[in-house]
Design a protein around this motif. Structure first.
Motif, PDB file in Angstrom:
ATOM      1  N   PRO A  86       0.806  -1.229   0.000  1.00  0.00           N
ATOM      2  CA  PRO A  86       0.000   0.000   0.000  1.00  0.00           C
ATOM      3  C   PRO A  86       0.836   1.275   0.000  1.00  0.00           C
ATOM      4  O   PRO A  86       0.298   2.356  -0.280  1.00  0.00           O
ATOM      5  N   ALA A  92      -3.289   0.865  -6.485  1.00  0.00           N
ATOM      6  CA  ALA A  92      -4.645   0.999  -7.020  1.00  0.00           C
ATOM      7  C   ALA A  92      -4.871   0.037  -8.191  1.00  0.00           C
ATOM      8  O   ALA A  92      -5.894  -0.648  -8.269  1.00  0.00           O
ATOM      9  N   LEU A  95      -4.927  -3.544  -6.861  1.00  0.00           N
ATOM     10  CA  LEU A  95      -6.206  -3.838  -6.225  1.00  0.00           C
ATOM     11  C   LEU A  95      -7.273  -4.158  -7.270  1.00  0.00           C
ATOM     12  O   LEU A  95      -8.050  -5.111  -7.114  1.00  0.00           O
ATOM     13  N   GLU A  96      -7.304  -3.388  -8.337  1.00  0.00           N
ATOM     14  CA  GLU A  96      -8.305  -3.606  -9.386  1.00  0.00           C
ATOM     15  C   GLU A  96      -8.148  -5.002 -10.002  1.00  0.00           C
ATOM     16  O   GLU A  96      -9.140  -5.702 -10.253  1.00  0.00           O
ATOM     17  N   GLN A  99      -9.406  -7.667  -7.460  1.00  0.00           N
ATOM     18  CA  GLN A  99     -10.865  -7.674  -7.309  1.00  0.00           C
ATOM     19  C   GLN A  99     -11.531  -8.564  -8.351  1.00  0.00           C
ATOM     20  O   GLN A  99     -12.637  -9.063  -8.140  1.00  0.00           O
ATOM     21  N   GLU A 126      -4.173   6.264   2.206  1.00  0.00           N
ATOM     22  CA  GLU A 126      -5.150   6.455   1.130  1.00  0.00           C
ATOM     23  C   GLU A 126      -5.422   5.145   0.404  1.00  0.00           C
ATOM     24  O   GLU A 126      -6.561   4.846   0.027  1.00  0.00           O
ATOM     25  N   ASN A 127      -4.386   4.359   0.216  1.00  0.00           N
ATOM     26  CA  ASN A 127      -4.570   3.085  -0.474  1.00  0.00           C
ATOM     27  C   ASN A 127      -5.367   2.097   0.361  1.00  0.00           C
ATOM     28  O   ASN A 127      -6.182   1.334  -0.185  1.00  0.00           O
ATOM     29  N   LYS A 129      -7.722   2.881   2.373  1.00  0.00           N
ATOM     30  CA  LYS A 129      -9.107   3.343   2.252  1.00  0.00           C
ATOM     31  C   LYS A 129      -9.777   2.807   0.995  1.00  0.00           C
ATOM     32  O   LYS A 129     -11.008   2.687   0.935  1.00  0.00           O
ATOM     33  N   ARG A 130      -8.987   2.488  -0.028  1.00  0.00           N
ATOM     34  CA  ARG A 130      -9.542   1.979  -1.277  1.00  0.00           C
ATOM     35  C   ARG A 130     -10.229   0.620  -1.097  1.00  0.00           C
ATOM     36  O   ARG A 130     -11.026   0.199  -1.939  1.00  0.00           O
ATOM     37  N   THR A 134     -15.147  -3.082  -1.073  1.00  0.00           N
ATOM     38  CA  THR A 134     -14.695  -4.163  -1.960  1.00  0.00           C
ATOM     39  C   THR A 134     -15.015  -5.544  -1.395  1.00  0.00           C
ATOM     40  O   THR A 134     -14.982  -6.536  -2.131  1.00  0.00           O
ATOM     41  N   ALA A 157      -9.922   4.502   8.327  1.00  0.00           N
ATOM     42  CA  ALA A 157     -10.620   3.712   7.308  1.00  0.00           C
ATOM     43  C   ALA A 157     -11.746   2.922   7.969  1.00  0.00           C
ATOM     44  O   ALA A 157     -11.725   1.687   8.001  1.00  0.00           O
TER      45      ALA A 157
END
Length: 278
Positions: A86, A92, A95-96, A99, A126-127, A129-130, A134, A157
């Motif tokens: 992270p 980001a 993570l996508e 998922q 911030e990461n 929090k992503r 999910t 978070a």
């Protein structure tokens, strides 16, 4: 039924593990076949693989390697808690990609052997929090003095589901309950944190621990998190440093022997089924 939420598999021919050079007792292959034989004898019917802090270049390969083993006949593997970084800008996109793979149930970034400030960077936070929305969890492995930093991350978070590994890594061998005890009570106040009853035999005196020497740490964790917010993990093969899988399972049954059948089911399988949709 027991669901093991913290299984490590080690395959030295397929992946690189930089930290194993300093852990000679674990520096060999620990296969699913070896684990499954012991696990079935102990009543374990399913497992989640926990990332093993492989070399960063092997992170995706580790998940793919474990997933391939989950497809083999008779496999106990039902999902993976994948490694992640992270603190890096590429999180980001990573993570996508994860998922899109239902085998991935969550993430962990090893923190207890990293500088304390790693989780305090703006990008790291911030990461994390992503992960909100999910359905993917984030495992926290921190030392007792780092629990306040974990609390800060959890508070930033609130919509992310965190899992605190190994009862907060208490120094059982040193009989050190403070400030671990106070920090555990505080982090347990956060409803988005689950406590994992795992790993404690590795932090006890390998030659002399007993159920009673583990009891204050396990009961304190369950007492503050409550039976609806605890899961169980073997931490195999690390648990071999403290007696092995069958010994830890037997100790667990002794530790929760006074609980109701419903409470024992929640810890050993029910909460894990619900949280990771197993």
């Amino acid at each position: 039924m027991i669901i093991d939420t913290h299984l490590h598999l080690i395959d030295l021919s397929a992946l690189h593990y930089p930290w194993l050079g300093g852990a000679p007792a674990l520096n060999r292959d620990f296969s699913h076949t070896e684990y499954a034989t012991q696990a079935r004898r102990a009543g374990i019917e399913a497992a989640l693989h926990m990332e093993v802090d492989v070399d960063q270049a092997d992170i995706q390969a580790e998940t793919s390697h474990v997933k391939a083993q989950s497809l083999e006949q008779g496999s106990l593997l039902r999902g993976a808690i994948a490694s992640c970084r992270p603190e890096e800008a590429g999180f980001a996109a990573y993570l996508e990609r994860q998922q899109a793979d239902p085998f991935v149930k969550g993430f962990r970034r090893v923190l207890h052997v990293m500088p304390d400030e790693l989780s305090e960077s703006a990008l790291f936070r911030e990461n994390i929090k992503r992960l909100a929305g999910t359905g993917l969890t984030f495992d926290l492995v921190v030392l007792p003095h780092q629990i306040p930093r974990a609390i800060a991350l959890v508070d930033l978070a609130p919509d992310v589901q965190f899992v605190l590994d190994h009862c907060g890594v208490p120094d059982i061998k040193g009989n050190a309950e403070h400030p671990w005890r106070e920090h555990m009570a505080e982090i347990a106040r956060r409803p988005n944190v689950i406590g994992k009853i795992s790993g404690v035999v590795a932090y006890a005196d390998s030659g002399s621990w007993t159920v009673e020497s583990l009891r204050p740490y396990v009961e304190h964790t369950i007492g503050f998190f409550g039976w609806d917010r605890v899961v169980w993990g073997s931490d195999w093969p690390v648990c071999t440093l403290g007696g092995g899988l069958a010994t830890w399972v037997a100790a667990t049954h002794a530790l929760i022997g006074g609980a109701s059948a419903d409470e024992r089911t929640k810890l050993l399988s029910g909460n894990a089924k619900r949280m990771w949709k197993l």
